[in-house]
Design a protein around this motif. Structure first.
Motif, PDB file in Angstrom:
ATOM      1  N   HIS A 124       0.829  -1.106  -0.257  1.00 62.20           N
ATOM      2  CA  HIS A 124       0.106  -0.326  -0.029  1.00 62.20           C
ATOM      3  C   HIS A 124       0.993   1.401  -0.166  1.00 62.20           C
ATOM      4  O   HIS A 124       1.939   1.197   1.080  1.00 62.20           O
ATOM      5  CB  HIS A 124      -1.038  -0.289   1.365  1.00 62.20           C
ATOM      6  CG  HIS A 124      -1.959  -1.422   1.677  1.00 62.20           C
ATOM      7  ND1 HIS A 124      -2.826  -0.649   0.151  1.00 62.20           N
ATOM      8  CD2 HIS A 124      -1.639  -2.578   1.744  1.00 62.20           C
ATOM      9  CE1 HIS A 124      -4.415  -2.219   0.812  1.00 62.20           C
ATOM     10  NE2 HIS A 124      -2.993  -2.923   1.753  1.00 62.20           N
ATOM     11  N   GLY A 125       0.747   1.874  -0.804  1.00 63.26           N
ATOM     12  CA  GLY A 125       1.779   3.024  -0.807  1.00 63.26           C
ATOM     13  C   GLY A 125       2.659   2.795  -1.958  1.00 63.26           C
ATOM     14  O   GLY A 125       3.441   1.611  -1.933  1.00 63.26           O
ATOM     15  N   VAL A 126       3.335   3.630  -2.210  1.00 61.92           N
ATOM     16  CA  VAL A 126       5.235   3.696  -2.750  1.00 61.92           C
ATOM     17  C   VAL A 126       5.442   3.531  -1.871  1.00 61.92           C
ATOM     18  O   VAL A 126       6.229   2.911  -3.308  1.00 61.92           O
ATOM     19  CB  VAL A 126       4.845   5.816  -3.749  1.00 61.92           C
ATOM     20  CG1 VAL A 126       6.029   5.303  -4.768  1.00 61.92           C
ATOM     21  CG2 VAL A 126       3.389   5.817  -4.588  1.00 61.92           C
ATOM     22  N   ASP A 127       6.351   3.866  -0.965  1.00 64.28           N
ATOM     23  CA  ASP A 127       7.190   3.245  -0.622  1.00 64.28           C
ATOM     24  C   ASP A 127       7.120   1.931  -0.731  1.00 64.28           C
ATOM     25  O   ASP A 127       8.207   1.192  -0.526  1.00 64.28           O
ATOM     26  CB  ASP A 127       6.980   4.211   1.359  1.00 64.28           C
ATOM     27  CG  ASP A 127       8.031   5.520   0.851  1.00 64.28           C
ATOM     28  OD1 ASP A 127       8.296   6.022   0.153  1.00 64.28           O
ATOM     29  OD2 ASP A 127       7.186   6.266   1.768  1.00 64.28           O
ATOM     30  N   GLN A 128       6.596   1.261  -0.169  1.00 68.09           N
ATOM     31  CA  GLN A 128       6.071   0.104   0.082  1.00 68.09           C
ATOM     32  C   GLN A 128       6.407  -0.871  -1.450  1.00 68.09           C
ATOM     33  O   GLN A 128       6.682  -1.670  -1.091  1.00 68.09           O
ATOM     34  CB  GLN A 128       4.262  -0.793   0.676  1.00 68.09           C
ATOM     35  CG  GLN A 128       4.789  -0.663   2.039  1.00 68.09           C
ATOM     36  CD  GLN A 128       3.597  -0.657   2.909  1.00 68.09           C
ATOM     37  OE1 GLN A 128       2.312  -1.423   2.215  1.00 68.09           O
ATOM     38  NE2 GLN A 128       3.010  -0.539   3.952  1.00 68.09           N
ATOM     39  N   ILE A 129       5.873   0.001  -2.109  1.00 70.19           N
ATOM     40  CA  ILE A 129       5.899  -0.376  -3.547  1.00 70.19           C
ATOM     41  C   ILE A 129       7.630  -0.431  -3.910  1.00 70.19           C
ATOM     42  O   ILE A 129       8.412  -1.246  -4.527  1.00 70.19           O
ATOM     43  CB  ILE A 129       5.342   0.387  -4.847  1.00 70.19           C
ATOM     44  CG1 ILE A 129       3.459   0.191  -4.242  1.00 70.19           C
ATOM     45  CG2 ILE A 129       4.909  -0.171  -6.151  1.00 70.19           C
ATOM     46  CD1 ILE A 129       2.705   1.066  -5.334  1.00 70.19           C
ATOM     47  N   LYS A 130       8.129   0.994  -3.436  1.00 68.34           N
ATOM     48  CA  LYS A 130       9.394   0.838  -3.806  1.00 68.34           C
ATOM     49  C   LYS A 130      10.063  -0.556  -3.401  1.00 68.34           C
ATOM     50  O   LYS A 130      11.035  -1.097  -3.655  1.00 68.34           O
ATOM     51  CB  LYS A 130      10.023   1.862  -3.242  1.00 68.34           C
ATOM     52  CG  LYS A 130       9.972   2.793  -3.918  1.00 68.34           C
ATOM     53  CD  LYS A 130      10.153   4.181  -3.558  1.00 68.34           C
ATOM     54  CE  LYS A 130      10.378   5.887  -3.959  1.00 68.34           C
ATOM     55  NZ  LYS A 130      11.114   6.968  -4.164  1.00 68.34           N
ATOM     56  N   SER A 131      10.125  -0.930  -1.443  1.00 70.86           N
ATOM     57  CA  SER A 131       9.987  -1.989  -0.951  1.00 70.86           C
ATOM     58  C   SER A 131      10.641  -3.101  -1.661  1.00 70.86           C
ATOM     59  O   SER A 131      11.022  -3.699  -1.787  1.00 70.86           O
ATOM     60  CB  SER A 131       9.387  -2.504   0.630  1.00 70.86           C
ATOM     61  OG  SER A 131      10.374  -1.338   1.532  1.00 70.86           O
ATOM     62  N   ALA A 132       9.182  -3.485  -2.035  1.00 73.53           N
ATOM     63  CA  ALA A 132       8.628  -5.126  -3.106  1.00 73.53           C
ATOM     64  C   ALA A 132       9.706  -4.839  -4.463  1.00 73.53           C
ATOM     65  O   ALA A 132       9.872  -6.014  -4.853  1.00 73.53           O
ATOM     66  CB  ALA A 132       7.093  -4.643  -3.590  1.00 73.53           C
ATOM     67  N   PHE A 133      10.104  -3.888  -5.220  1.00 75.20           N
ATOM     68  CA  PHE A 133      10.846  -4.145  -5.924  1.00 75.20           C
ATOM     69  C   PHE A 133      11.960  -4.015  -5.951  1.00 75.20           C
ATOM     70  O   PHE A 133      12.883  -4.240  -6.807  1.00 75.20           O
ATOM     71  CB  PHE A 133       9.834  -2.968  -7.273  1.00 75.20           C
ATOM     72  CG  PHE A 133       9.300  -3.324  -8.013  1.00 75.20           C
ATOM     73  CD1 PHE A 133       9.059  -4.774  -9.191  1.00 75.20           C
ATOM     74  CD2 PHE A 133       7.414  -2.947  -7.763  1.00 75.20           C
ATOM     75  CE1 PHE A 133       8.179  -4.623  -9.678  1.00 75.20           C
ATOM     76  CE2 PHE A 133       6.590  -3.331  -8.290  1.00 75.20           C
ATOM     77  CZ  PHE A 133       6.722  -4.166  -9.167  1.00 75.20           C
ATOM     78  N   TYR A 134      12.904  -3.245  -4.920  1.00 74.77           N
ATOM     79  CA  TYR A 134      13.961  -3.074  -4.008  1.00 74.77           C
ATOM     80  C   TYR A 134      14.583  -4.311  -4.036  1.00 74.77           C
ATOM     81  O   TYR A 134      15.533  -4.590  -3.649  1.00 74.77           O
ATOM     82  CB  TYR A 134      14.219  -1.895  -3.510  1.00 74.77           C
ATOM     83  CG  TYR A 134      14.390  -0.257  -4.090  1.00 74.77           C
ATOM     84  CD1 TYR A 134      14.550  -0.518  -5.176  1.00 74.77           C
ATOM     85  CD2 TYR A 134      14.000   0.409  -3.363  1.00 74.77           C
ATOM     86  CE1 TYR A 134      14.651   0.818  -5.904  1.00 74.77           C
ATOM     87  CE2 TYR A 134      14.143   1.962  -3.747  1.00 74.77           C
ATOM     88  CZ  TYR A 134      14.407   2.267  -5.448  1.00 74.77           C
ATOM     89  OH  TYR A 134      14.071   3.680  -5.496  1.00 74.77           O
ATOM     90  N   THR A 135      13.936  -5.287  -3.113  1.00 72.43           N
ATOM     91  CA  THR A 135      13.853  -6.444  -3.061  1.00 72.43           C
ATOM     92  C   THR A 135      14.747  -7.740  -4.514  1.00 72.43           C
ATOM     93  O   THR A 135      15.432  -8.518  -4.173  1.00 72.43           O
ATOM     94  CB  THR A 135      12.967  -7.361  -1.842  1.00 72.43           C
ATOM     95  OG1 THR A 135      12.113  -7.655  -2.953  1.00 72.43           O
ATOM     96  CG2 THR A 135      12.759  -6.555  -0.716  1.00 72.43           C
ATOM     97  N   LEU A 136      13.982  -7.376  -5.614  1.00 69.05           N
ATOM     98  CA  LEU A 136      14.207  -7.813  -6.699  1.00 69.05           C
ATOM     99  C   LEU A 136      15.857  -8.405  -6.304  1.00 69.05           C
ATOM    100  O   LEU A 136      16.068  -9.602  -6.566  1.00 69.05           O
ATOM    101  CB  LEU A 136      13.626  -7.629  -7.328  1.00 69.05           C
ATOM    102  CG  LEU A 136      12.228  -7.856  -7.684  1.00 69.05           C
ATOM    103  CD1 LEU A 136      11.445  -6.918  -9.364  1.00 69.05           C
ATOM    104  CD2 LEU A 136      11.786  -9.257  -7.937  1.00 69.05           C
TER     105      LEU A 136
END
Length: 176
Positions: free
Chosen positions: A58-70
């Motif tokens: 939820h929200g851009v910061d969490q979306i960043k976390s999701a993709f930065y983990t790849l």
């Protein structure tokens, strides 16, 4: 080599729709290719959500976390081919369906995944981003026969995101 075919609907809005997809795709390719920068996340509305079978952000910061983990988990990740289908829902609202093949390398092994990325876009910004692995709907209380099982899947995806978000510094952009 990435392949794109666009199938816009509603002739008078074809240019507007095609423009949205053309603006979003380079950023999405960066996200899935483990080379995202802070600028790539500007395609999301502040209240946007991202969901795949492993997490719900939820929200851009969490979306960043999701993709930065790849890049932390995969030696390689990228979309290797895709096709687009765009549907105008209402003025300023577009649904984009991206049928694609994603390639990952984990523990030295190649893993290819056929997915469908579903984007709901309002006024040029993504408000909902869903990644359906094997093109199957995500398990929710509304999509499985036993609502409790679907609800458990929803809670698990949220918990996974909260842990990932903390692990990744709460959406902090990496230093260049």
């Amino acid at each position: 080599m990435a392949q794109m075919s666009a199938e816009p609907e509603h002739g008078t809005e074809q240019h507007q729709v095609r423009g949205v997809a053309e603006l979003l795709m380079p950023h999405l390719l960066n996200l899935y290719g483990s080379c995202a920068t802070a600028k790539d996340f500007e395609i999301y509305a502040p209240h946007a959500t991202f969901e795949d079978p492993l997490m719900r952000a939820h929200g851009v910061d969490q979306i960043k976390s999701a993709f930065y983990t790849l890049p932390k988990f995969f030696g390689e990740s990228r979309i290797v081919e895709y096709t687009l289908k765009e549907n105008v829902i209402a003025p300023g609202k577009v649904e984009i369906l991206i049928d694609n093949k994603q390639h990952y390398k984990i523990f030295g092994r190649d893993v290819d995944l056929t997915t469908q990325i579903r984007l709901n876009v309002e006024d040029g910004k993504i408000v909902h981003h869903e990644d359906r692995w094997d093109k199957k709907p995500l398990k929710t209380r509304d999509t499985v026969n036993i609502p409790f099982v679907g609800r458990a899947a929803e809670v698990t995806r949220r918990g996974s995101m909260i842990l990932t978000h903390a692990f990744m510094g709460f959406g902090k952009d990496p230093k260049p």
